[in-house]
Motif scaffolding. Structure first.
Motif, PDB file in Angstrom:
ATOM      1  N   VAL A   1      -3.972  11.365  13.025  1.00 20.52           N
ATOM      2  CA  VAL A   1      -4.550  11.573  11.690  1.00 20.52           C
ATOM      3  C   VAL A   1      -3.975  12.841  11.051  1.00 20.52           C
ATOM      4  O   VAL A   1      -3.590  12.838   9.880  1.00 20.52           O
ATOM      5  CB  VAL A   1      -6.092  11.620  11.782  1.00 20.52           C
ATOM      6  CG1 VAL A   1      -6.719  12.116  10.497  1.00 20.52           C
ATOM      7  CG2 VAL A   1      -6.644  10.244  12.156  1.00 20.52           C
ATOM      8  N   ASP A   2      -3.903  13.901  11.838  1.00 23.64           N
ATOM      9  CA  ASP A   2      -3.327  15.153  11.332  1.00 23.64           C
ATOM     10  C   ASP A   2      -1.846  14.984  11.004  1.00 23.64           C
ATOM     11  O   ASP A   2      -1.384  15.438   9.954  1.00 23.64           O
ATOM     12  CB  ASP A   2      -3.510  16.289  12.344  1.00 23.64           C
ATOM     13  CG  ASP A   2      -4.942  16.792  12.415  1.00 23.64           C
ATOM     14  OD1 ASP A   2      -5.728  16.530  11.471  1.00 23.64           O
ATOM     15  OD2 ASP A   2      -5.273  17.461  13.411  1.00 23.64           O
ATOM     16  N   ALA A   3      -1.116  14.328  11.888  1.00 22.03           N
ATOM     17  CA  ALA A   3       0.320  14.122  11.664  1.00 22.03           C
ATOM     18  C   ALA A   3       0.576  13.301  10.401  1.00 22.03           C
ATOM     19  O   ALA A   3       1.564  13.510   9.708  1.00 22.03           O
ATOM     20  CB  ALA A   3       0.951  13.437  12.876  1.00 22.03           C
ATOM     21  N   ALA A   4      -0.346  12.380  10.078  1.00 16.79           N
ATOM     22  CA  ALA A   4      -0.186  11.520   8.904  1.00 16.79           C
ATOM     23  C   ALA A   4      -0.743  12.159   7.633  1.00 16.79           C
ATOM     24  O   ALA A   4      -0.632  11.578   6.560  1.00 16.79           O
ATOM     25  CB  ALA A   4      -0.879  10.185   9.153  1.00 16.79           C
ATOM     26  N   ASN A   5      -1.340  13.336   7.771  1.00 17.03           N
ATOM     27  CA  ASN A   5      -1.922  14.028   6.612  1.00 17.03           C
ATOM     28  C   ASN A   5      -3.023  13.179   5.973  1.00 17.03           C
ATOM     29  O   ASN A   5      -3.115  13.054   4.752  1.00 17.03           O
ATOM     30  CB  ASN A   5      -0.818  14.372   5.601  1.00 17.03           C
ATOM     31  CG  ASN A   5      -1.227  15.486   4.663  1.00 17.03           C
ATOM     32  OD1 ASN A   5      -2.088  16.301   4.986  1.00 17.03           O
ATOM     33  ND2 ASN A   5      -0.623  15.520   3.489  1.00 17.03           N
ATOM     34  N   ASP A   6      -3.864  12.590   6.830  1.00 16.19           N
ATOM     35  CA  ASP A   6      -4.914  11.661   6.401  1.00 16.19           C
ATOM     36  C   ASP A   6      -6.268  12.370   6.383  1.00 16.19           C
ATOM     37  O   ASP A   6      -7.065  12.251   7.309  1.00 16.19           O
ATOM     38  CB  ASP A   6      -4.926  10.443   7.328  1.00 16.19           C
ATOM     39  CG  ASP A   6      -5.957   9.398   6.937  1.00 16.19           C
ATOM     40  OD1 ASP A   6      -6.696   9.596   5.944  1.00 16.19           O
ATOM     41  OD2 ASP A   6      -6.036   8.372   7.643  1.00 16.19           O
ATOM     42  N   GLN A   7      -6.528  13.098   5.320  1.00 12.79           N
ATOM     43  CA  GLN A   7      -7.760  13.868   5.209  1.00 12.79           C
ATOM     44  C   GLN A   7      -9.028  13.011   5.158  1.00 12.79           C
ATOM     45  O   GLN A   7     -10.035  13.387   5.756  1.00 12.79           O
ATOM     46  CB  GLN A   7      -7.723  14.816   3.997  1.00 12.79           C
ATOM     47  CG  GLN A   7      -6.720  15.927   4.117  1.00 12.79           C
ATOM     48  CD  GLN A   7      -5.326  15.526   3.641  1.00 12.79           C
ATOM     49  OE1 GLN A   7      -5.088  14.396   3.230  1.00 12.79           O
ATOM     50  NE2 GLN A   7      -4.389  16.459   3.713  1.00 12.79           N
TER      51      GLN A   7
ATOM     52  N   ILE B   1       0.864  -1.179   0.000  1.00 10.90           N
ATOM     53  CA  ILE B   1       0.000   0.000   0.000  1.00 10.90           C
ATOM     54  C   ILE B   1       0.898   1.225   0.000  1.00 10.90           C
ATOM     55  O   ILE B   1       1.746   1.383   0.879  1.00 10.90           O
ATOM     56  CB  ILE B   1      -0.929   0.001   1.233  1.00 10.90           C
ATOM     57  CG1 ILE B   1      -1.860  -1.213   1.181  1.00 10.90           C
ATOM     58  CG2 ILE B   1      -1.713   1.303   1.313  1.00 10.90           C
ATOM     59  CD1 ILE B   1      -2.713  -1.388   2.418  1.00 10.90           C
ATOM     60  N   ASP B   2       0.702   2.081  -0.990  1.00 11.48           N
ATOM     61  CA  ASP B   2       1.504   3.297  -1.105  1.00 11.48           C
ATOM     62  C   ASP B   2       0.572   4.476  -1.374  1.00 11.48           C
ATOM     63  O   ASP B   2       0.447   4.957  -2.494  1.00 11.48           O
ATOM     64  CB  ASP B   2       2.528   3.146  -2.228  1.00 11.48           C
ATOM     65  CG  ASP B   2       3.467   4.342  -2.315  1.00 11.48           C
ATOM     66  OD1 ASP B   2       3.484   5.171  -1.376  1.00 11.48           O
ATOM     67  OD2 ASP B   2       4.185   4.448  -3.329  1.00 11.48           O
ATOM     68  N   ILE B   3      -0.105   4.919  -0.317  1.00 12.88           N
ATOM     69  CA  ILE B   3      -1.068   6.026  -0.438  1.00 12.88           C
ATOM     70  C   ILE B   3      -0.531   7.315   0.175  1.00 12.88           C
ATOM     71  O   ILE B   3      -1.268   8.290   0.332  1.00 12.88           O
ATOM     72  CB  ILE B   3      -2.437   5.666   0.185  1.00 12.88           C
ATOM     73  CG1 ILE B   3      -2.294   5.303   1.667  1.00 12.88           C
ATOM     74  CG2 ILE B   3      -3.101   4.536  -0.601  1.00 12.88           C
ATOM     75  CD1 ILE B   3      -3.616   5.097   2.397  1.00 12.88           C
ATOM     76  N   GLY B   4       0.739   7.305   0.546  1.00 11.74           N
ATOM     77  CA  GLY B   4       1.333   8.497   1.134  1.00 11.74           C
ATOM     78  C   GLY B   4       1.231   8.546   2.651  1.00 11.74           C
ATOM     79  O   GLY B   4       1.528   9.561   3.263  1.00 11.74           O
ATOM     80  N   ILE B   5       0.799   7.435   3.257  1.00 10.97           N
ATOM     81  CA  ILE B   5       0.742   7.323   4.719  1.00 10.97           C
ATOM     82  C   ILE B   5       1.548   6.080   5.082  1.00 10.97           C
ATOM     83  O   ILE B   5       1.284   4.989   4.561  1.00 10.97           O
ATOM     84  CB  ILE B   5      -0.706   7.180   5.237  1.00 10.97           C
ATOM     85  CG1 ILE B   5      -1.569   8.365   4.791  1.00 10.97           C
ATOM     86  CG2 ILE B   5      -0.722   7.057   6.760  1.00 10.97           C
ATOM     87  CD1 ILE B   5      -3.054   8.198   5.101  1.00 10.97           C
ATOM     88  N   SER B   6       2.512   6.247   5.948  1.00 10.14           N
ATOM     89  CA  SER B   6       3.392   5.125   6.295  1.00 10.14           C
ATOM     90  C   SER B   6       2.612   3.986   6.957  1.00 10.14           C
ATOM     91  O   SER B   6       1.542   4.184   7.530  1.00 10.14           O
ATOM     92  CB  SER B   6       4.502   5.598   7.249  1.00 10.14           C
ATOM     93  OG  SER B   6       3.953   5.875   8.526  1.00 10.14           O
ATOM     94  N   GLN B   7       3.182   2.795   6.885  1.00 14.91           N
ATOM     95  CA  GLN B   7       2.607   1.613   7.537  1.00 14.91           C
ATOM     96  C   GLN B   7       2.380   1.890   9.027  1.00 14.91           C
ATOM     97  O   GLN B   7       1.329   1.580   9.572  1.00 14.91           O
ATOM     98  CB  GLN B   7       3.550   0.416   7.342  1.00 14.91           C
ATOM     99  CG  GLN B   7       3.247  -0.801   8.187  1.00 14.91           C
ATOM    100  CD  GLN B   7       2.152  -1.685   7.623  1.00 14.91           C
ATOM    101  OE1 GLN B   7       1.799  -1.573   6.458  1.00 14.91           O
ATOM    102  NE2 GLN B   7       1.625  -2.551   8.454  1.00 14.91           N
ATOM    103  N   ASP B   8       3.378   2.487   9.669  1.00 19.24           N
ATOM    104  CA  ASP B   8       3.285   2.778  11.104  1.00 19.24           C
ATOM    105  C   ASP B   8       2.119   3.727  11.394  1.00 19.24           C
ATOM    106  O   ASP B   8       1.340   3.488  12.314  1.00 19.24           O
ATOM    107  CB  ASP B   8       4.608   3.380  11.590  1.00 19.24           C
ATOM    108  CG  ASP B   8       4.607   3.620  13.090  1.00 19.24           C
ATOM    109  OD1 ASP B   8       4.321   2.670  13.848  1.00 19.24           O
ATOM    110  OD2 ASP B   8       4.891   4.771  13.504  1.00 19.24           O
TER     111      ASP B   8
END
Length: 165
Positions: A134-140, A13-20
């Motif tokens: 969520v904010d730190a991961a830039n997960d809108q 998965i490469d959606i711009g959010i790390s696995q962690d």
């Protein structure tokens, strides 16, 4: 011809959010799903069992609320899946993850209302607690789900509180 066991194939998965970060978000969303399911079940239970002079209005109000909550469960679970993890889906998992405790017996109508206020506020606290990661991961998309759930739970808690005044 090979083993009879089928092995799950992990697709990257490469959606711009790390696995962690996805894992941290999913842990929070899993708690939100558990709280939401517990609230759904509580509301449906109260819909079935409410009695007294407010029966008709509460019976109908609770039906609207549990219907909305039922639909929200899918949104939360599907966000967990989109982030690459299985969604919790058993009563055992929900009991372990939820901050809301099941209600014993059949409370009177006003106690049902107070219990629902408390439960909606608990779901709101759980949703709000996830925002930092969520904010730190830039997960809108997850932030959008959380914002929608917060709006509904805070508004519903206010409406229920108004019945007790």
């Amino acid at each position: 011809m090979g083993s009879s066991k089928k092995q799950a194939k992990m697709v990257a998965i490469d959606i711009g959010i790390s696995q962690d970060n996805r894992e941290k978000i999913v842990k929070g969303l899993s708690r939100l799903l558990a709280d939401s399911y517990t609230l759904y079940l509580m509301t449906h239970n109260f819909h079935w069992n409410v009695t007294g002079p407010q029966f008709n209005s509460l019976h109908n109000m609770f039906m609207g609320q549990y219907t909305e909550q039922w639909n929200a469960l899918d949104v939360i679970a599907e966000r967990i899946r989109a982030l690459g993890f299985p969604a919790p889906g058993t009563y055992k998992q929900f009991v372990e993850l939820a901050s809301i405790k099941e209600v014993e017996g059949v409370p009177k109508a006003n106690e049902m209302i107070q219990l629902l206020v408390n439960a909606h506020e608990a779901v709101a606290r759980t949703a709000r607690s996830i925002f930092d990661v969520v904010d730190a991961a830039n997960d809108q998309p997850t932030a959008d789900v959380l914002t929608q759930r917060l709006d509904i739970h805070e508004k519903t808690a206010w409406m229920l509180r108004s019945l007790l005044e």
